[in-house]
Design a protein around this motif. Structure first.
Motif, short mmCIF file in Angstrom:
data_model
loop_
_atom_site.label_atom_id
_atom_site.label_comp_id
_atom_site.label_asym_id
_atom_site.label_seq_id
_atom_site.Cartn_x
_atom_site.Cartn_y
_atom_site.Cartn_z
N THR A 167 15.53 -26.45 34.18
CA THR A 167 14.48 -25.45 34.31
C THR A 167 13.16 -26.04 33.85
O THR A 167 13.08 -26.62 32.76
CB THR A 167 14.79 -24.23 33.43
N ALA A 168 12.15 -25.91 34.67
CA ALA A 168 10.80 -26.31 34.27
C ALA A 168 9.93 -25.05 34.24
O ALA A 168 9.86 -24.34 35.24
CB ALA A 168 10.23 -27.32 35.26
N ALA A 169 9.35 -24.76 33.07
CA ALA A 169 8.39 -23.66 32.96
C ALA A 169 7.00 -24.27 32.99
O ALA A 169 6.65 -25.09 32.13
CB ALA A 169 8.61 -22.88 31.67
N VAL A 170 6.24 -23.92 34.01
CA VAL A 170 4.95 -24.58 34.27
C VAL A 170 3.84 -23.59 33.97
O VAL A 170 3.85 -22.46 34.47
CB VAL A 170 4.84 -25.03 35.74
N ARG A 171 2.88 -24.01 33.16
CA ARG A 171 1.74 -23.16 32.82
C ARG A 171 0.45 -23.82 33.31
O ARG A 171 0.21 -25.00 33.02
CB ARG A 171 1.69 -22.97 31.30
N ASP A 172 -0.34 -23.07 34.04
CA ASP A 172 -1.65 -23.55 34.52
C ASP A 172 -2.62 -23.53 33.34
O ASP A 172 -2.87 -22.47 32.77
CB ASP A 172 -2.13 -22.63 35.64
N THR A 205 5.42 -18.96 40.54
CA THR A 205 5.37 -20.27 41.19
C THR A 205 4.66 -20.16 42.53
O THR A 205 3.83 -21.00 42.88
CB THR A 205 6.79 -20.82 41.40
N GLU A 206 5.00 -19.09 43.27
CA GLU A 206 4.36 -18.89 44.57
C GLU A 206 2.86 -18.72 44.40
O GLU A 206 2.05 -19.31 45.12
CB GLU A 206 4.94 -17.65 45.26
N ARG A 207 2.47 -17.90 43.41
CA ARG A 207 1.04 -17.65 43.19
C ARG A 207 0.33 -18.91 42.72
O ARG A 207 -0.75 -19.25 43.18
CB ARG A 207 0.86 -16.55 42.13
N MET A 208 0.96 -19.63 41.80
CA MET A 208 0.29 -20.78 41.19
C MET A 208 0.13 -21.92 42.19
O MET A 208 -0.92 -22.56 42.26
CB MET A 208 1.09 -21.24 39.96
N PHE A 209 1.19 -22.19 42.96
CA PHE A 209 1.16 -23.36 43.83
C PHE A 209 0.74 -23.03 45.26
O PHE A 209 0.42 -23.93 46.03
CB PHE A 209 2.53 -24.06 43.82
N VAL A 227 8.34 -20.63 36.96
CA VAL A 227 9.65 -21.17 36.60
C VAL A 227 10.25 -21.81 37.84
O VAL A 227 10.37 -21.17 38.89
CB VAL A 227 10.57 -20.06 36.06
N VAL A 228 10.60 -23.10 37.70
CA VAL A 228 11.17 -23.85 38.82
C VAL A 228 12.52 -24.40 38.36
O VAL A 228 12.57 -25.12 37.35
CB VAL A 228 10.25 -25.01 39.24
N ILE A 229 13.59 -24.04 39.04
CA ILE A 229 14.91 -24.54 38.66
C ILE A 229 15.33 -25.58 39.69
O ILE A 229 15.17 -25.39 40.91
CB ILE A 229 15.93 -23.38 38.55
N ILE A 230 15.80 -26.70 39.14
CA ILE A 230 16.03 -27.89 39.97
C ILE A 230 17.50 -28.29 39.87
O ILE A 230 18.07 -28.28 38.76
CB ILE A 230 15.13 -29.05 39.46
#
Lengths: 122, 360
Positions: B127-132, B49-53, B33-36
């Motif tokens: 809010t962007a919810a990002v799924r790998d 987010t930390e783990r994914m990126f 989850v990235v809030i902009i």
């Protein structure tokens, strides 16, 4: 005298099917079920045209074409290529080599007949 | 966990939300989850987010969100972001487009992204919810290859069926009785082959889905082998010899066991030599059962992947494949608690299963 067509396919029933259609058209049929056998047949009795499956055990259809070209048989003797799929890469390679026609399985036997009639009329 | 939830909570406080439950929820979310903020700077990220990126929170907070995108998408993204700001509603990002994220390592990966506006006291955030979706893409690619291979495998019998159908329909009166007989035999054979292929495909998919119910029973191996030969008799010119001592029994699903044997026989008919043997022996509490032929054996490059689905060489046009018959054999034998292996014979191919013997 009827033109002679060599049919090369490792599937016995398909070899029979292609041979039967062309035989009924009036061609004389030679058969081979591997690339090596095809080369032997060509050396012993040069056909007027060759119907060649790409996928063969041992040396494949491309290698058969290469060896036929080395011995000067191809492209003087027309070759119709059979393959399970005609993707762009396969089609382009066939055109580059000077293959006369290219059919994807399953194909219509009348379409194959039409192509051979143009190449080597009975 | 307390610390990271706390970190998200602090971010949430800045956003003016009642922090504790919402922050913990976002922090533990399976999506990144990235809030902009309205300027496109990262205001909050969660642990995923930390783990994914591969970036730490500190490296991301306050940075343009484009940092998480491959460079070639960054310019266009800034424009899309401005547009989204003017008409913000919850929606998936880039409908129909392939989206990619960029890890700190420089590695790109495919993602799905859902966007939603997040009204706060300080203005509207996003809010962007990002799924790998790397794994999903890999499975999709494997599925596509499977379908392509299945279609390829079906084309061979279909070529004969379609060709002979056409000839028989249009030229029957020109054919000799011998030609008609041979054509009808080929039709039946290739029809059965297409049928068996479809049955194997369905079985394999049901095994994968865990939907196959086995009925285990003590099965006499010699009798089962004979039934398999009767069900799948050798083509003209080939012979099958069954050499199994009486009284050998194994605990298997009888129908599926015969299916394994017919698959091995069919494989030998198609790719092996004309002399085929089914050999059985007792071996210290186990039964060893082999299907052997006197052909040229399996070429060495194919052996390692022989039991894979649609195992074949890199050039699919050049090499015949075992299709799915052997893959199905292995799944079934393993489901019986046994093993199956290939050995280069003397000469020819030798497929051997080892199953626990049933003692009377």
């Amino acid at each position: 005298v009827s033109p002679t067509v060599l049919v090369v396919d490792d599937e016995a029933d398909l070899l029979f099917t292609v041979g039967l259609g062309l035989e009924l058209d009036g061609y004389r049929i030679l058969k081979a079920s591997s690339g090596e056998e095809a080369l032997e047949v060509v050396a012993a009795e040069p056909p007027d045209a060759i119907v060649l499956d790409l996928r063969l055990p041992g040396i494949d259809g491309w290698e058969v074409l290469r060896r036929l070209a080395d011995t000067g048989v191809f492209p003087g003797t027309p070759v119709v290529l059979l393959s399970a799929q005609v993707d762009t890469a396969t089609a382009a390679r066939a055109v580059d080599l000077g293959v006369h026609a290219h059919l994807a399985k399953p194909f219509s036997t009348s379409e194959l007949s039409g192509i051979l009639q143009r190449l080597v009329p009975v | 966990v307390g610390d990271t939830a706390g970190a998200a909570g602090k971010g949430m406080q800045r956003l003016g939300h009642d922090s504790a439950p919402f922050g913990a929820f976002v922090e533990a979310a399976p999506d990144a989850v990235v809030i902009i903020d309205p300027e496109g700077r990262i205001a909050l990220v969660n642990a995923q987010t930390e783990r994914m990126f591969g970036f730490s929170r500190e490296e991301l907070l306050g940075q343009p969100v484009e940092r998480l995108l491959p460079e070639r998408f960054r310019g266009a993204h800034a424009g899309h972001r401005a547009n989204y700001g003017s008409d913000a509603r919850t929606r998936p990002m880039g409908a129909g487009l392939a989206l990619y994220g960029l890890r700190k390592s420089g590695q790109e990966f495919p993602v799905d992204i859902s966007l939603s506006p997040l009204p706060t006291e300080g203005g509207v955030l996003f809010t962007a919810a990002v799924r790998d979706i790397t794994e999903r893409k890999r499975l999709e690619a494997a599925r596509d290859e499977f379908i392509a291979n299945a279609a390829h495998e079906l084309r061979t019998p279909l070529a004969t069926l379609a060709g002979l159908g056409e000839i028989l329909a249009e030229r029957l009166h020109e054919m000799s009785p011998e030609q008609v007989t041979r054509a009808l035999e080929a039709l039946r054979r290739q029809g059965e082959r297409a049928n068996a292929l479809v049955a194997n495909l369905l079985d394999l998919s049901q095994l994968d889905g865990g939907r196959v119910r086995f009925t285990f029973e003590a099965v006499d191996v010699a009798a089962a082998a004979q039934r398999a030969v009767d069900a799948a008799p050798p083509p003209g010119g080939s012979t099958v010899k069954v050499d199994i001592p009486e009284g050998l029994r194994v605990r298997v699903d009888g129908v599926r066991f015969e299916q394994v044997l017919t698959n091995l026989l069919t494989n030998a008919y198609r790719y092996g030599g004309p002399e085929i043997r089914i050999e059985g022996s007792a071996d210290d509490g186990f039964v060893r059962l082999s299907v052997v032929d006197n052909g040229s054996g399996v070429p060495a490059p194919f052996v390692p992947r022989l039991f894979d689905v649609f195992a074949r060489g890199s050039n699919a046009e050049s090499h015949g494949g075992s299709g799915i018959g052997l893959a199905l054999c292995r799944r079934l034998v393993e489901a019986f608690g046994g093993q199956i292996a290939y050995q280069n014979g003397e000469p020819g191919a030798r497929f051997t299963m080892v199953l626990r013997a049933v003692t009377a």
